[in-house]
Design an enzyme around this catalytic site. Structure first.
Site, mmCIF file in Angstrom:
data_model
loop_
_atom_site.group_PDB
_atom_site.id
_atom_site.type_symbol
_atom_site.label_atom_id
_atom_site.label_comp_id
_atom_site.label_asym_id
_atom_site.label_seq_id
_atom_site.Cartn_x
_atom_site.Cartn_y
_atom_site.Cartn_z
ATOM 1 C CD GLU A 359 -2.238 6.823 -0.648
ATOM 2 O OE1 GLU A 359 -1.582 7.576 -1.374
ATOM 3 O OE2 GLU A 359 -3.018 5.950 -1.082
ATOM 4 C CB CYS A 431 -10.468 3.169 -12.824
ATOM 5 S SG CYS A 431 -8.832 3.853 -13.068
#
Length: 473
Positions: A359, A431
């Site tokens: 990340e 998404c």
């Protein structure tokens, strides 16, 4: 057709497009119409017309209504209003059907995948409201909090949108805030509300300067650059969108030039929003406690956590199941945030396994390391995913790779490196239906097949939808 924004005319609405509108045609041009449903005859008012082959419009009068139309549950998002609840005037079943149609069409057009998609609810009664635990508001020049008008920087100081959980916005409209600031409101897993004000972007001090000053409601702190556009909850930081803001992603041919303009404008807004900004905590601690599968996380209230109260649990359950990891298994969790997915993978792999999580947002990685300190076989790395995967091509092949990239998708470079690493299974979360479909097309070209696909109504009453795909070699 007149190019004046006040032009009105009647049209019959066609299928839904990617972005919360229906597609219609008038005098040889494409019209992207919001606030209508397929098959309806409506009177529209043009809201944007730059010439060329298309324009945008709002349905301001319904002449022949769809049987799926109901009284709108959101009083803020109608014609001329905010962009928060695109579909609040449709039944919950119809809302999910619209989203399923869009995902199906994007898969067909962009990936050549013919598949019937069903969009599943996450929780009962979500479409009525009360599902959103993270809200971001703008503050107008008079210090009043509100939401942005659709495709505008104007602030609508009407906080009656039904999305937030009960109590999230209590008292927010009763006080005055710093003009030009943003407010982040988070109701965490313990039911504690955190209210944090972010200083106006143009007025924050340069990066690296320690302000050392206190706001009128709590300790002054600096917001990390990028801390809100990545994950702090595992499951995708790019989509906890500022409440009431929206962005187009239409794939219809007539919309290509508009998409280019929208991307430039959106890029400029993100650059300003994600620059370092001073923060003042007005309520709560500014550190939100969350729980998934019995594990406790503590993350910055201004960092990302899934907006829907049930999303992190639902996605991580599915990912753990799809991974098929056994004791001693090896997994990668890319765009891992605070490591929610990594934790579920680690539970299955056990102490003899290896889970590598990557990340780019350092605060999220620090929060994840604290939450997963009892899982020493999980390694959380603060690094750009693009760089990390290229460095690990040719290393020990993972059994499964989980990717939850930003809204724009993983892209050719990352997908290429992942597939070159030879995992047996890939689990991809998206998404944005168009970016999701493009990435799936890249996996297929690299020799992976779509084994399963699930789509979730993680943002009820809006056009947004969350999709997860299982790919196998």
């Amino acid at each position: 057709m007149s190019d004046r924004p006040t032009a009105t005319f009647e049209v019959r609405l066609g299928p839904p497009g990617h972005g919360g509108f229906c597609v219609a045609r008038h005098e040889g041009r494409v019209v992207f119409v919001r606030h209508g449903l397929p098959g309806e005859l409506v009177r529209v008012r043009v809201t944007e017309d730059r010439g060329g082959s298309f324009c945008r419009a709002d349905a301001v009068e319904v002449l022949e209504a769809s049987p799926d139309r109901v009284r709108a549950s959101c009083p803020v998002s109608g014609p001329g209003g905010a962009g928060c609840c695109d579909f609040s005037f449709a039944t919950p079943v119809a809302q999910r059907a619209l989203k399923a149609t869009v995902v199906t069409e994007q898969l067909r057009r962009l990936a050549g995948i013919e598949r019937e998609v069903v969009v599943e609810p996450i929780g009962p009664g979500d479409a009525i409201g009360g599902w959103r635990t993270r809200v971001r508001l703008a503050v107008d020049d008079h210090g009043r909090a509100g939401v942005h008008r659709y495709r505008s920087t104007d602030v609508i100081t009407d906080l009656r949108c039904p999305q937030p959980v009960a109590g999230a916005l209590d008292g927010i409209a009763d006080r005055r805030w710093t003009p030009g600031a943003d407010l982040v409101i988070a109701v965490d897993g313990d039911g504690i509300r955190h209210v944090v004000e972010l200083a106006p972007a143009a007025e924050s001090e340069p990066v690296g300067h320690e302000p050392g000053r206190r706001g009128p409601g709590g300790s002054g702190r600096r917001s990390e650059p990028g801390s809100r556009d990545r994950r702090a909850g595992g499951g995708g930081g790019r989509r906890d969108r500022p409440h009431g803001r929206d962005r187009r992603g239409a794939q219809w041919p007539a919309a290509e030039s508009a998409r280019s303009d929208d991307r430039r404008a959106a890029s400029a807004r993100r650059a300003a929003a994600h620059a370092a900004r001073d923060e003042w905590v007005f309520e709560g601690s500014g550190r939100a406690v969350e729980y998934v599968a019995g594990r406790r996380w503590e993350v910055a209230a201004t960092g990302f956590w899934q907006a829907h109260h049930g999303a992190a649990q639902r996605y991580s359950d599915l990912i753990a199941e799809w991974s098929e990891l056994g004791p001693g298994g090896r997994a990668w969790d890319l765009y891992s945030g605070a490591g929610v997915f990594a934790a579920r993978l680690a539970e299955r792999a056990g102490r003899t396994g290896v889970v590598l999580a990557v990340e780019s947002a350092r605060p999220a990685v620090a929060d994840g390391a604290a939450a997963l300190r009892d899982l020493p076989w999980v390694e959380l790395r603060a690094q750009r995913v693009e760089r990390w995967v290229l460095e690990h091509v040719g290393a020990a092949a993972p059994d499964v790779v989980v990717l939850d990239p930003p809204r724009a998708g993983a892209g050719k470079e990352v997908v290429g490196a992942v597939t070159a690493s030879g995992p047996t299974r890939i689990i991809h979360v998206g998404c944005d239906p168009a970016a999701f479909a493009r990435d799936l097309g890249l996996y297929q070209a690299a020799g992976y097949r779509l084994a399963d696909l699930r789509a979730f109504d993680a943002f009820p009453a809006t056009h947004h939808v969350e999709s997860l795909a299982l790919l196998e070699r």
